[in-house]
Design an enzyme around this catalytic site. Sequence first.
Site, PDB file in Angstrom:
ATOM      1  N   SER A 147       0.851  -1.187   0.000  1.00 53.76           N
ATOM      2  CA  SER A 147       0.000   0.000   0.000  1.00 53.76           C
ATOM      3  C   SER A 147       0.885   1.236   0.000  1.00 53.76           C
ATOM      4  O   SER A 147       2.044   1.194   0.443  1.00 53.76           O
ATOM      5  CB  SER A 147      -0.891   0.012   1.249  1.00 53.76           C
ATOM      6  OG  SER A 147      -1.529   1.269   1.419  1.00 53.76           O
ATOM      7  N   TYR A 160      -2.603  -0.341  10.294  1.00 56.19           N
ATOM      8  CA  TYR A 160      -2.605  -0.740   8.884  1.00 56.19           C
ATOM      9  C   TYR A 160      -1.266  -0.412   8.236  1.00 56.19           C
ATOM     10  O   TYR A 160      -0.682  -1.236   7.518  1.00 56.19           O
ATOM     11  CB  TYR A 160      -3.745  -0.032   8.153  1.00 56.19           C
ATOM     12  CG  TYR A 160      -3.868  -0.390   6.687  1.00 56.19           C
ATOM     13  CD1 TYR A 160      -4.526  -1.552   6.292  1.00 56.19           C
ATOM     14  CD2 TYR A 160      -3.345   0.437   5.706  1.00 56.19           C
ATOM     15  CE1 TYR A 160      -4.658  -1.882   4.965  1.00 56.19           C
ATOM     16  CE2 TYR A 160      -3.464   0.118   4.364  1.00 56.19           C
ATOM     17  CZ  TYR A 160      -4.123  -1.044   3.990  1.00 56.19           C
ATOM     18  OH  TYR A 160      -4.241  -1.373   2.660  1.00 56.19           O
TER      19      TYR A 160
END
Length: 256
Positions: A147, A160
């Site tokens: 990501s 995250y």
Amino acid sequence: MQATIFDIRDKLALVTGSSRGLGNALARGLAESGAHVVLHGRDLAGVQEEARAIAQETGARVEAVSFDVTDASATRDAIEALMAEHGVPDILVNNAGLQRRAPFNEYATDDWDALVATNLSSLFYVSRTLTPAMSERGSGKIVNIGSVQSKLARETIAPYSATKGGVVLLTQGMAADLARFNIQVNCISPGYFKTEMNTALWQDPTFNEWVEKRTPAKRWGHVDELVGTLVYLCSDASNFVSGQNIFVDGGMTSVV
């Protein structure tokens, strides 16, 4: 240079977390490129339905499997059964992921554990099960999905970011151990894409405006724009590329 070095026709590809969202788009892209794709998700009926749809639309062979990627034993058993039936995958795409948002000092322990299990431990379990057979064969392509948050932090998603940072470092470590077996391990880190997991974000006018201003391309990404990078990393064109993290983010990580 010949176009055939990008050819992945008839390669067997397992894509985790591919019954919907970004993973589904990646699996569909591989199928459209001629790969024999194995879709994965927790809801077997849903995965089977999606597998039939992709097969009908692309003409590719598409299988369906269901197992809990956060359960090491279940993962081992399911992948061993898959290999017994279809052979050793040529391609593994570790896409299964989860997002839960909250300020760091309010973040629940259960949510932290769920993110680490789904975003990081699952990648280890699946890859550890597959790579001995890939090593014995002497070839394999593994693409982990990271990501933009593996490089850039943002409020309410510290856990995250930590898991996705872990994905990048695990990618590098896997590459160090597996390159000698002709297994290339790389990471694709998407920027902001209009996916199901990001629905609340792109439907928020304020956040949508921030993304469009923050991204040099001035827009969100479309999931099919990840497919070209994926096919490259799954093909012979990337045979001397390993341990890399490729950002597909419209330039976001290149600017301040």
